[in-house]
Design an enzyme around this catalytic site. Sequence first.
Site, PDB file in Angstrom:
ATOM      1  N   CYS A  76       0.841  -1.196   0.000  1.00 30.42           N
ATOM      2  CA  CYS A  76       0.000   0.000   0.000  1.00 30.42           C
ATOM      3  C   CYS A  76       0.881   1.252   0.000  1.00 30.42           C
ATOM      4  CB  CYS A  76      -0.875  -0.035   1.249  1.00 30.42           C
ATOM      5  SG  CYS A  76      -1.411   1.563   1.833  1.00 30.42           S
ATOM      6  N   GLU A  77       0.641   2.127  -0.956  1.00 27.23           N
ATOM      7  CA  GLU A  77       1.514   3.297  -1.078  1.00 27.23           C
ATOM      8  C   GLU A  77       1.244   4.350  -0.012  1.00 27.23           C
ATOM      9  OE1 GLU A  77       0.823   4.640  -5.051  1.00 27.23           O
ATOM     10  OE2 GLU A  77      -0.776   6.013  -4.473  1.00 27.23           O
ATOM     11  N   HIS A  78       0.138   4.239   0.696  1.00 25.28           N
ATOM     12  CA  HIS A  78      -0.146   5.217   1.746  1.00 25.28           C
ATOM     13  C   HIS A  78       0.572   4.885   3.047  1.00 25.28           C
ATOM     14  CE1 HIS A  78      -4.155   6.186  -0.440  1.00 25.28           C
ATOM     15  NE2 HIS A  78      -3.162   6.911  -0.895  1.00 25.28           N
ATOM     16  N   HIS A  79       0.795   3.595   3.301  1.00 24.88           N
ATOM     17  CA  HIS A  79       1.379   3.190   4.577  1.00 24.88           C
ATOM     18  C   HIS A  79       2.621   2.317   4.437  1.00 24.88           C
ATOM     19  CE1 HIS A  79      -2.958   3.948   5.387  1.00 24.88           C
ATOM     20  NE2 HIS A  79      -2.477   4.528   6.461  1.00 24.88           N
ATOM     21  N   GLN A 117      -5.041  -0.571  -4.468  1.00 20.89           N
ATOM     22  CA  GLN A 117      -5.726  -1.733  -5.054  1.00 20.89           C
ATOM     23  C   GLN A 117      -6.557  -1.337  -6.284  1.00 20.89           C
ATOM     24  OE1 GLN A 117      -7.719  -4.353  -2.276  1.00 20.89           O
ATOM     25  NE2 GLN A 117      -9.032  -5.166  -3.893  1.00 20.89           N
ATOM     26  N   HIS A 145      -5.793  -5.713   3.639  1.00 20.97           N
ATOM     27  CA  HIS A 145      -4.811  -4.637   3.772  1.00 20.97           C
ATOM     28  C   HIS A 145      -4.312  -4.579   5.211  1.00 20.97           C
ATOM     29  CE1 HIS A 145      -5.594  -2.369  -0.104  1.00 20.97           C
ATOM     30  NE2 HIS A 145      -6.479  -3.344  -0.120  1.00 20.97           N
ATOM     31  N   CYS A 147      -2.712  -2.323   6.581  1.00 22.09           N
ATOM     32  CA  CYS A 147      -2.916  -0.994   7.177  1.00 22.09           C
ATOM     33  C   CYS A 147      -4.317  -0.856   7.769  1.00 22.09           C
ATOM     34  CB  CYS A 147      -2.632   0.113   6.153  1.00 22.09           C
ATOM     35  SG  CYS A 147      -3.653   0.054   4.687  1.00 22.09           S
TER      36      CYS A 147
HETATM   37 ZN    ZN Z   1      -2.712   1.723   3.507  1.00 22.32          ZN
END
Ligand code: ZN
Length: 185
Positions: A76-79, A117, A145, A147
């Site tokens: 996941c590119e956010h976390h 995703q 996920h 995260c």
């Molecule tokens: Zn994430």
Amino acid sequence: MIDKDKIRQAVTLLLEGIGEDTAREGLKDTPDRIARMYEEIFAGLKQSPKEALSKTFKTADCGMVLEKDIVFYSTCEHHLLPFYGKAGIAYIPDGKVVGLSKLARTVEVYARRPQLQERLTAQIADALVEYLKPKGVMVMLEAEHMCMTMRGVKKPGAQTVTVVTRGDFAGSQHLQEEFWRLMGR
Ligand code: ZN
């Protein structure tokens, strides 16, 4: 090429940032281990599915081709935490097909990048459209996920489902129902 020096420095800073002692036994090789691991799990940044999807075979007109339970691991590119699950890919050939392993290869190329995703699902579908020029494509990804499950709302086992349709699948309830039936839903 991936810049392993930068990654080592960053991981060291990160560990210092959370208040860890970077010199202790268990952590002293961690920056280097992560640099080597990132080279593998982000290898897709330098890859394209073109090679895999360019090897096509002529075929007489046939119906839907569906490959399911393609296991994938992405980040996941956010976390920068993993999300992982299974992909199902269907397409309706327009005179040519690819080897089934090439579908899994396409998933891998895009999964081994910092990802969302939703985007991963669309990229897989669009690669098939671009290189295979089928009559239609439908892709479904189902993933957990980390995260979401190890922090915040903590819903272990919660699955996120994303679906993308292109071409004939986009406007056809009948084809979409056939997809779900073949997927075992
Ligand atoms: Zn994430």
